[in-house]
Design a protein around this motif. Structure first.
Motif, PDB file in Angstrom:
ATOM      1  N   ARG A 134      18.388   2.517  -3.748  1.00  0.00           N
ATOM      2  CA  ARG A 134      17.156   3.102  -4.280  1.00  0.00           C
ATOM      3  C   ARG A 134      15.951   2.235  -3.911  1.00  0.00           C
ATOM      4  O   ARG A 134      14.893   2.752  -3.532  1.00  0.00           O
ATOM      5  CB  ARG A 134      17.266   3.198  -5.800  1.00  0.00           C
ATOM      6  N   GLY A 135      16.115   0.928  -4.001  1.00  0.00           N
ATOM      7  CA  GLY A 135      15.008   0.022  -3.690  1.00  0.00           C
ATOM      8  C   GLY A 135      14.527   0.176  -2.253  1.00  0.00           C
ATOM      9  O   GLY A 135      13.320   0.218  -1.992  1.00  0.00           O
ATOM     10  N   LEU A 136      15.474   0.286  -1.329  1.00  0.00           N
ATOM     11  CA  LEU A 136      15.097   0.410   0.083  1.00  0.00           C
ATOM     12  C   LEU A 136      14.384   1.730   0.354  1.00  0.00           C
ATOM     13  O   LEU A 136      13.383   1.760   1.067  1.00  0.00           O
ATOM     14  CB  LEU A 136      16.340   0.311   0.976  1.00  0.00           C
ATOM     15  N   SER A 137      14.914   2.839  -0.202  1.00  0.00           N
ATOM     16  CA  SER A 137      14.275   4.131   0.049  1.00  0.00           C
ATOM     17  C   SER A 137      12.861   4.136  -0.537  1.00  0.00           C
ATOM     18  O   SER A 137      11.931   4.687   0.054  1.00  0.00           O
ATOM     19  CB  SER A 137      15.113   5.269  -0.535  1.00  0.00           C
ATOM     20  N   TRP A 138      12.697   3.480  -1.700  1.00  0.00           N
ATOM     21  CA  TRP A 138      11.346   3.360  -2.266  1.00  0.00           C
ATOM     22  C   TRP A 138      10.446   2.563  -1.317  1.00  0.00           C
ATOM     23  O   TRP A 138       9.322   2.977  -1.026  1.00  0.00           O
ATOM     24  CB  TRP A 138      11.408   2.665  -3.640  1.00  0.00           C
ATOM     25  N   ALA A 139      10.951   1.438  -0.802  1.00  0.00           N
ATOM     26  CA  ALA A 139      10.141   0.553   0.035  1.00  0.00           C
ATOM     27  C   ALA A 139       9.724   1.228   1.339  1.00  0.00           C
ATOM     28  O   ALA A 139       8.612   1.003   1.838  1.00  0.00           O
ATOM     29  CB  ALA A 139      10.907  -0.741   0.319  1.00  0.00           C
ATOM     30  N   VAL A 140      10.610   2.066   1.893  1.00  0.00           N
ATOM     31  CA  VAL A 140      10.273   2.746   3.146  1.00  0.00           C
ATOM     32  C   VAL A 140       9.108   3.713   2.927  1.00  0.00           C
ATOM     33  O   VAL A 140       8.131   3.739   3.696  1.00  0.00           O
ATOM     34  CB  VAL A 140      11.515   3.480   3.702  1.00  0.00           C
ATOM     35  N   GLY A 141       9.169   4.517   1.864  1.00  0.00           N
ATOM     36  CA  GLY A 141       8.068   5.428   1.565  1.00  0.00           C
ATOM     37  C   GLY A 141       6.768   4.681   1.300  1.00  0.00           C
ATOM     38  O   GLY A 141       5.685   5.096   1.739  1.00  0.00           O
ATOM     39  N   TYR A 142       6.885   3.563   0.603  1.00  0.00           N
ATOM     40  CA  TYR A 142       5.735   2.716   0.285  1.00  0.00           C
ATOM     41  C   TYR A 142       5.100   2.174   1.573  1.00  0.00           C
ATOM     42  O   TYR A 142       3.881   2.236   1.752  1.00  0.00           O
ATOM     43  CB  TYR A 142       6.226   1.571  -0.600  1.00  0.00           C
ATOM     44  N   ALA A 143       5.944   1.679   2.475  1.00  0.00           N
ATOM     45  CA  ALA A 143       5.444   1.093   3.725  1.00  0.00           C
ATOM     46  C   ALA A 143       4.762   2.144   4.597  1.00  0.00           C
ATOM     47  O   ALA A 143       3.734   1.871   5.232  1.00  0.00           O
ATOM     48  CB  ALA A 143       6.602   0.436   4.489  1.00  0.00           C
ATOM     49  N   VAL A 144       5.319   3.355   4.632  1.00  0.00           N
ATOM     50  CA  VAL A 144       4.703   4.436   5.414  1.00  0.00           C
ATOM     51  C   VAL A 144       3.300   4.723   4.879  1.00  0.00           C
ATOM     52  O   VAL A 144       2.344   4.919   5.649  1.00  0.00           O
ATOM     53  CB  VAL A 144       5.580   5.706   5.368  1.00  0.00           C
ATOM     54  N   THR A 145       3.165   4.751   3.555  1.00  0.00           N
ATOM     55  CA  THR A 145       1.857   5.040   2.951  1.00  0.00           C
ATOM     56  C   THR A 145       0.860   3.931   3.263  1.00  0.00           C
ATOM     57  O   THR A 145      -0.307   4.192   3.576  1.00  0.00           O
ATOM     58  CB  THR A 145       2.006   5.225   1.424  1.00  0.00           C
ATOM     59  N   ILE A 146       1.312   2.672   3.221  1.00  0.00           N
ATOM     60  CA  ILE A 146       0.445   1.539   3.577  1.00  0.00           C
ATOM     61  C   ILE A 146      -0.002   1.659   5.035  1.00  0.00           C
ATOM     62  O   ILE A 146      -1.177   1.433   5.360  1.00  0.00           O
ATOM     63  CB  ILE A 146       1.197   0.194   3.383  1.00  0.00           C
ATOM     64  N   SER A 147       0.923   2.044   5.911  1.00  0.00           N
ATOM     65  CA  SER A 147       0.592   2.189   7.331  1.00  0.00           C
ATOM     66  C   SER A 147      -0.487   3.260   7.530  1.00  0.00           C
ATOM     67  O   SER A 147      -1.435   3.074   8.308  1.00  0.00           O
ATOM     68  CB  SER A 147       1.860   2.541   8.114  1.00  0.00           C
ATOM     69  N   MET A 148      -0.376   4.376   6.811  1.00  0.00           N
ATOM     70  CA  MET A 148      -1.395   5.427   6.916  1.00  0.00           C
ATOM     71  C   MET A 148      -2.725   4.940   6.340  1.00  0.00           C
ATOM     72  O   MET A 148      -3.796   5.235   6.890  1.00  0.00           O
ATOM     73  CB  MET A 148      -0.929   6.687   6.179  1.00  0.00           C
ATOM     74  N   ALA A 149      -2.678   4.203   5.241  1.00  0.00           N
ATOM     75  CA  ALA A 149      -3.906   3.684   4.624  1.00  0.00           C
ATOM     76  C   ALA A 149      -4.631   2.745   5.585  1.00  0.00           C
ATOM     77  O   ALA A 149      -5.869   2.755   5.676  1.00  0.00           O
ATOM     78  CB  ALA A 149      -3.574   2.956   3.316  1.00  0.00           C
ATOM     79  N   TYR A 150      -3.849   1.943   6.316  1.00  0.00           N
ATOM     80  CA  TYR A 150      -4.439   1.016   7.294  1.00  0.00           C
ATOM     81  C   TYR A 150      -5.188   1.792   8.371  1.00  0.00           C
ATOM     82  O   TYR A 150      -6.326   1.461   8.724  1.00  0.00           O
ATOM     83  CB  TYR A 150      -3.331   0.151   7.903  1.00  0.00           C
ATOM     84  N   LYS A 151      -4.548   2.868   8.882  1.00  0.00           N
ATOM     85  CA  LYS A 151      -5.188   3.704   9.910  1.00  0.00           C
ATOM     86  C   LYS A 151      -6.462   4.357   9.357  1.00  0.00           C
ATOM     87  O   LYS A 151      -7.485   4.422  10.055  1.00  0.00           O
ATOM     88  CB  LYS A 151      -4.198   4.779  10.375  1.00  0.00           C
ATOM     89  N   VAL A 152      -6.420   4.833   8.133  1.00  0.00           N
ATOM     90  CA  VAL A 152      -7.593   5.473   7.527  1.00  0.00           C
ATOM     91  C   VAL A 152      -8.737   4.458   7.438  1.00  0.00           C
ATOM     92  O   VAL A 152      -9.863   4.729   7.879  1.00  0.00           O
ATOM     93  CB  VAL A 152      -7.270   6.043   6.124  1.00  0.00           C
ATOM     94  N   LEU A 153      -8.445   3.286   6.876  1.00  0.00           N
ATOM     95  CA  LEU A 153      -9.514   2.290   6.690  1.00  0.00           C
ATOM     96  C   LEU A 153     -10.061   1.821   8.035  1.00  0.00           C
ATOM     97  O   LEU A 153     -11.270   1.612   8.182  1.00  0.00           O
ATOM     98  CB  LEU A 153      -8.999   1.105   5.866  1.00  0.00           C
ATOM     99  N   LYS A 154      -9.172   1.673   9.030  1.00  0.00           N
ATOM    100  CA  LYS A 154      -9.617   1.245  10.364  1.00  0.00           C
ATOM    101  C   LYS A 154     -10.557   2.282  10.970  1.00  0.00           C
ATOM    102  O   LYS A 154     -11.502   1.950  11.679  1.00  0.00           O
ATOM    103  CB  LYS A 154      -8.390   1.036  11.271  1.00  0.00           C
ATOM    104  N   THR A 155     -10.286   3.568  10.699  1.00  0.00           N
ATOM    105  CA  THR A 155     -11.054   4.647  11.317  1.00  0.00           C
ATOM    106  C   THR A 155     -12.366   4.928  10.593  1.00  0.00           C
ATOM    107  O   THR A 155     -13.385   5.190  11.229  1.00  0.00           O
ATOM    108  CB  THR A 155     -10.214   5.948  11.349  1.00  0.00           C
ATOM    109  N   VAL A 156     -12.346   4.900   9.257  1.00  0.00           N
ATOM    110  CA  VAL A 156     -13.495   5.445   8.530  1.00  0.00           C
ATOM    111  C   VAL A 156     -14.290   4.421   7.724  1.00  0.00           C
ATOM    112  O   VAL A 156     -15.330   4.783   7.165  1.00  0.00           O
ATOM    113  CB  VAL A 156     -13.055   6.562   7.544  1.00  0.00           C
ATOM    114  N   LEU A 157     -13.819   3.179   7.651  1.00  0.00           N
ATOM    115  CA  LEU A 157     -14.375   2.229   6.671  1.00  0.00           C
ATOM    116  C   LEU A 157     -15.891   2.365   6.505  1.00  0.00           C
ATOM    117  O   LEU A 157     -16.665   2.204   7.440  1.00  0.00           O
ATOM    118  CB  LEU A 157     -14.036   0.784   7.075  1.00  0.00           C
ATOM    119  N   TYR A 158     -16.318   2.685   5.299  1.00  0.00           N
ATOM    120  CA  TYR A 158     -17.739   2.822   4.972  1.00  0.00           C
ATOM    121  C   TYR A 158     -17.904   2.374   3.540  1.00  0.00           C
ATOM    122  O   TYR A 158     -17.686   3.154   2.621  1.00  0.00           O
ATOM    123  CB  TYR A 158     -18.170   4.289   5.143  1.00  0.00           C
ATOM    124  N   LEU A 159     -18.260   1.117   3.368  1.00  0.00           N
ATOM    125  CA  LEU A 159     -18.297   0.555   2.003  1.00  0.00           C
ATOM    126  C   LEU A 159     -19.681   0.693   1.366  1.00  0.00           C
ATOM    127  O   LEU A 159     -20.665   0.845   2.051  1.00  0.00           O
ATOM    128  CB  LEU A 159     -17.869  -0.915   2.042  1.00  0.00           C
TER     129      LEU A 159
END
Lengths: 159, 159, 159
Positions: A134-159
């Motif tokens: 269960r821990g690993l399956s949770w971590a994989v989903g978590y890591a995918v979301t972090i990876s997408m968040a990184y792409k979003v912030l890299k593309t749009v960052l506007y603080l």
């Protein structure tokens, strides 16, 4: 108005956006399934939390004994809450990611792994599988979301 | 930039999208209301969970007795969690549905029934109404969301 | 297809939408951090809820004693649930607000105050700060969301 509809249609015709829509709908339906599984266990285990839910079992003390917690019910509820905690970030960050112009193949990889991880997580929680399943399956989903968040912030960052 | 704003305005001017925006805002505000009702019951029932929240009632043992659960507080909290479990899928699936090009009248029917069902669900939970009042209102909102999910998948499926 | 991508790019290039995307990603990442903090406290306090999570501590009674609640774990979990209750409305209402054509400076004010309020709320909950620190930070985020909801309904109302 037909011009507006055309534009909306174009959004939904974009392949990355269609993939996002498909996988988001799948994981949200999976999350909704947890409600049915909770209801199933509450009824078969006769374990309720609201007095009005036990009225059909009789009145007074005879019904009161069904106001109790059951380990299987609580387990499904924990899985449901874990879904909320992880699928809500996917819903929001995934939408922004889909609009940030990723490669179709990269986007599909993210969406497919996330959906698979959450489905495996549910099985791992409900069977239950020994850890670290269960821990690993949770971590994989978590890591995918972090990876997408990184792409979003890299593309749009506007603080 | 005025071209971009025009396009955004076109999205928000689309009638189906405006209806989605209206009903989504209504059900999210309704969900937010649960926080205020929880706070109201915590204060009137003097039932808190965080020690720092009872500091104004005095120190030590005199304040500790207010660290307790109260049936009314717990009931509102269950209603709030049920909102999260059901309104999050509506938020995501409803957005994709609104972008999938449904008929305006069909979309309005979905949005109106969902919003009405969730408002009735809240009254059924808080009063509480005898079952199957709460169960039925929950099921109606659930069925509406499934119906929208079906339309989304039929329109965009991209696995 | 390049036409579609251009339109998507225009959405993500809009400054208000970019600001929404940035702050939404930030608050969702902050919410996700609560999972890691919960895991940290569960492991350091040895306080678990699933029997399969304690298997590495031995078998039978020796592992069972770690199936317990811990005040620090419960505190982080309450903070996490409070995030869900407040960030989900921001996710939905904020998106509709960003599409409703607000002034960039006004939108930035809303997004920045909301994100700051939720970050302060987390510190206030976890340290914990004496009240009304946590209450005020909660109320500020709540008020910002209400303000955006008002703008959305004023702009798009379609019942």
């Amino acid at each position: 108005r037909s011009g507006e509809m055309a534009k909306l249609t174009q959004l939904i015709d974009n392949e990355v956006f269609r993939a996002y829509a498909t996988y988001t709908t799948i994981v949200l339906l999976k999350m909704m399934l947890m409600s049915l599984i909770t209801a199933y266990f509450r009824i078969t285990r006769k374990a309720f939390v609201n007095p009005e839910d036990t009225a059909s079992f009789g009145k007074g003390e005879s019904a009161k004994k069904y106001l109790r917690t059951d380990p299987d019910v609580e387990r499904v509820r924990r899985g449901h809450l874990n879904d909320l905690e992880n699928i809500v970030p996917f819903l929001g960050i995934g939408l922004l990611y889909a609009l940030s112009g990723p490669e179709l193949s990269t986007a599909l990889l993210h969406f497919r792994i996330f959906a698979a991880a959450r489905i495996i997580h549910t099985f791992a929680y409900l069977i239950p599988l020994p850890q670290p399943g269960r821990g690993l399956s949770w971590a994989v989903g978590y890591a995918v979301t972090i990876s997408m968040a990184y792409k979003v912030l890299k593309t749009v960052l506007y603080l």
